[in-house]
Scaffold this active site. Structure first.
Site, PDB file in Angstrom:
ATOM      1  N   CYS A   1      58.367  45.178 -43.252  1.00 30.33           N
ATOM      2  CA  CYS A   1      57.924  45.623 -44.624  1.00 30.33           C
ATOM      3  C   CYS A   1      57.704  46.824 -44.803  1.00 30.33           C
ATOM      4  O   CYS A   1      58.518  47.711 -44.644  1.00 30.33           O
ATOM      5  CB  CYS A   1      56.965  44.486 -45.061  1.00 30.33           C
TER       6      CYS A   1
ATOM      7  N   ARG B   1      58.752  41.423 -57.709  1.00 28.84           N
ATOM      8  CA  ARG B   1      58.740  41.220 -56.225  1.00 28.84           C
ATOM      9  C   ARG B   1      59.770  40.054 -55.789  1.00 28.84           C
ATOM     10  O   ARG B   1      59.799  39.136 -56.475  1.00 28.84           O
ATOM     11  CB  ARG B   1      57.444  40.841 -55.976  1.00 28.84           C
TER      12      ARG B   1
ATOM     13  N   HIS C   1      57.743  38.217 -42.959  1.00 32.50           N
ATOM     14  CA  HIS C   1      56.538  38.110 -42.248  1.00 32.50           C
ATOM     15  C   HIS C   1      56.542  36.590 -41.837  1.00 32.50           C
ATOM     16  O   HIS C   1      57.516  36.047 -41.850  1.00 32.50           O
ATOM     17  CB  HIS C   1      55.484  38.075 -43.403  1.00 32.50           C
TER      18      HIS C   1
END
Ligand SMILES: [Zn+2]
Lengths: 463, 260
Positions: B97, B131, B197
């Site tokens: 990320c 997002r 993640h």
């Protein structure tokens, strides 16, 4: 009488009754939404008629326990708080509570509003409710998929405090550097609570991830002592910013495992030693927040003491429930800091434990379960005789335990919560305890299961 | 595997640690320990010098805006160059990320801040107004680790790859690098960047072992790693893939209809 408000309230009350019948239970936003749809300003209309105004409690962890402790103190003082239900902490939930507690003219049946408020909802709650007191417990990283980054959230909360009126008060956690610096531009008076007893802290930080930087100048903070997470006694070596001197202090703390703690509490006017029947250092913060709030609202030592000593554990926050000759110790564990403190408490119970760990990834839990890798399961791993992993993310929990060092032979995976509870009970001898560590929606589910087994009072039968 | 030592460098652990990325380091450590490989983890932060020859595997996680800026500044010193040199000389690297973004050429945030990257990856990132959040499945095309990767993405940055690197895989469910070209992550030599993640490595043991093997090959003559019992890892992978498919799969709208 405001006919439109009366209609909205009647509809809201009907919706509340319906949602109870349907078993939607806590956290249902439906009745409040109905009221707001029919009367968008119903919240402020009713709230403005509360004789003693409103108190808001917000922060990542401890909202429920702090507001329930405060409610217990209020009752000792003869006040009748209007209180929102566990988890119903958005504007709709607060509105539902207000609608339920008022008659059709919008006259509330209580004299003080006591609302736990979702962190991100604080700005709107301050605008609508014009609170006389706002309490902020702490700020941890929780559900980044929902709240966004912590800095942004802190900034929004700071602006919300900036909208408070003079004559009002803000009570902040001095031990949390992210919270203690809030409210600088607020017209409200600022007060702080904190732990002074350094023996319950640690000299070193357990997690690099918990280190914090000065909000003024950005340099890393120095800590004289760490309590848990990023809580502690800190100062900035560069610009001199430091922990504010607290007004409400835990001078001495004796932790007693899952049984609770003995706390010597000091306020500007009095000092007393209390037996707190909820476990962990994090609950000492909740006690300080509630006692400080009570003090600021004019309650005396006796009301605080009786409120604390008669306190009945809030739903799923360290409840001990008897089931089939065994006990279930049920504790909500929803983010790394909270979970680490729960593990610290469970460690006091010795080893050879039966543990039930329930991990859900529903919206209210946070869809992302990555956070379990930030929990110190390495400290839990040596303890279980058996660990039953369950929930929508049961396998993630099991895998985390394997990588934490738990022998896979001691791991059981049961995706279904009822099966998991059966398995855990079958591995528990009479008189022994199942330690149930559960995320938010899993706590609700398990509580509902236990109610059906007759072990726990139903949510709606509670005060 | 007596006498074999894996030297891991965990970069900026106190700054770049958004949501459980340290689980990747835990996975690397455990999977080595189970094979009798000794692991040394060094934690390097702002101002610490980096010797490119001292490590076999680098890890950098995701961070919030403020932390990302501090790290960006620190990497713009000779540290960034040292990291590039280590990868050129064969070291393995995993970046997640925010870390992935800083190892590219540049990151222009939504608020207009320009963060220069170290240019290890031929990739440019631009902040978006929304997002990308949710479970992800990626068909990994990396040689030696082919299969499906599962994880969770949460980023506003849109990353586009240049000709100097390859994607880590093709998005099956989710958004990936930019939500447009179906790519996810990037690969340059033995360095990987990704938005996943989860943590990523525990549920994707093939990728974890690929990184360990490449890292060890820098100093040891190894064909393959001894296999481990991955029953639990595979079960967790299957469960995550099932949830992702249910959440984002083609039958989603039908299922929603049925749930009403
Ligand atoms: Zn400073």
């Amino acid at each position: 009488m405001d006919i439109r408000l009366a209609l909205a309230l009647a509809a809201g009350k009907a919706a509340t009754a319906a949602s109870r019948r349907l078993g939607l239970g806590a956290g249902s936003n439906f009745p409040g939404k109905v009221v707001l749809r029919l009367h968008p300003r119903a919240t402020e209309k009713i709230a403005s008629r509360l004789a003693r105004g409103c108190v808001l409690v917000t922060g990542t962890n401890g909202k429920t326990t702090t507001s329930n402790l405060l409610a217990a103190m209020f009752r000792q003082a003869g006040l009748r708080p209007v209180h929102n239900r566990v988890g119903a902490n958005l504007i709709s939930g607060i509105t539902a509570a207000l609608a339920q507690a008022s008659d059709l003219s919008g006259k509330p049946g209580g004299d003080i509003g006591l609302f736990e408020v979702d962190e991100a909802t604080l700005p709107e709650a301050v605008r609508r409710l014009r609170p006389g007191l706002v309490i902020i417990t702490n700020l941890f990283r929780d559900q980044l998929d929902r709240y966004g980054e912590l800095e942004t959230l802190a900034h929004k909360m700071d602006s919300a405090l900036g909208e408070m009126e003079s004559g009002s008060a803000v009570l902040l956690n001095a031990d949390d550097p992210l919270v203690a610096c809030l409210g600088a531009s607020s017209a409200a008076s600022l007060y702080y609570f904190g732990i002074e007893c350094e023996e319950v802290g640690e000299g070193v930080l357990r997690h690099a991830a918990d280190s914090k930087h000065c909000r003024e100048c950005g340099s890393p903070l120095d800590f004289a002592v760490h309590f848990f997470g990023h809580m502690g006694k800190y100062s900035c070596p560069l610009c001199g910013t430091s922990r504010p001197r607290p007004h409400f202090i835990a001078e001495r703390v004796g932790l007693k495992g899952t049984l609770g703690s003995t706390v010597t509490l000091t306020t500007p006017a009095w000092k007393t030693t209390l037996e707190l029947n909820i476990p962990g250092l994090y609950n000492v913060h909740n006690l300080l927040a509630a006692a400080g709030g009570a003090y600021l609202l004019g309650l005396d030592e006796e009301m605080v003491r009786r409120g604390v000593e008669g306190y009945v554990t809030a739903f799923g926050r360290g409840e001990r429930l008897p089931v089939e000759g065994r006990n279930i110790f049920l504790v909500l564990s929803k983010n790394p800091t909270g979970f680490n403190e729960v593990i610290r408490t469970v460690r006091e119970e010795g080893s050879d434990l039966v543990v039930l760990a329930a991990l859900n990834d529903r919206v209210a839990d946070g869809r992302d379960v990555s956070w379990i890798w930030d929990v110190d399961f390495e400290e839990l791993a040596p303890l279980p005789r058996v660990l039953v992993a369950t929930g929508t993310r049961a396998w993630d929990m099991a895998l985390r335990m394997k990588y934490a060092g738990l022998d896979p032979a001691r791991l059981e995976v049961r995706e279904n919560l009822r099966d998991a509870l059966r398995t855990a009970l079958s591995r528990t001898a009479e008189g022994e305890t199942v330690y149930a560590l559960t995320t938010y929606t899993a706590t609700l589910e398990l509580r509902r299961l236990l109610t059906r087994l007759g072990a726990a009072p139903g949510l709606w039968e509670e005060r | 595997m007596k006498g074999v030592i894996l030297r891991i460098c965990h970069l900026y652990p106190e700054l770049m640690n958004i949501y459980g990325d340290r689980g990747n380091v835990i996975a690397l450590e455990r999977r080595c320990a189970w094979r009798g490989i000794r692991v040394e983890v060094s934690r390097l932060s702002i101002g610490d010098p980096l010797d490119p020859t001292s490590f076999d595997l680098f890890f950098i996680g995701g961070g919030q805006d403020r932390e990302q800026m501090l790290v960006c500044e620190d990497l713009s010193s000779e540290k960034g160059a040292a990291l590039r040199q280590a990868v050129e000389e064969g070291a393995a690297l995993l970046s997640i990320c925010g870390g992935y973004q800083l190892l590219g050429k540049s990151f222009l945030t939504w608020t207009g801040e320009y963060l220069p990257g170290i240019g290890l990856f031929d990739a440019e990132t631009v902040g978006g107004d929304t997002r990308f959040i949710g479970n992800v499945a990626v068909r990994c095309t990396l040689e030696g680790a082919e299969g499906i990767l599962v994880g969770f993405e949460n980023h506003s940055g849109r990353t586009r790859l240049g000709p100097g690197c390859r994607p880590l895989g093709k998005v099956v469910y989710g958004h990936g690098n930019n939500g447009v070209d179906n790519t996810e992550g990037c690969v340059y030599r033995h360095a990987l960047g990704t938005y996943l993640h989860g943590s990523l490595l525990p549920k994707n043991p093939l990728l974890a072992d690929w990184l360990i093997l490449q890292a060890l090959r820098r100093r040891y003559d190894l064909e393959a790693l001894p296999p481990l019992d991955d029953t639990l890892e595979e079960a967790a992978h299957r469960a995550a893939l099932r949830l992702t498919r249910e959440e984002r799969g083609p039958l989603r709208s039908l299922r929603r209809l049925a749930a009403r």
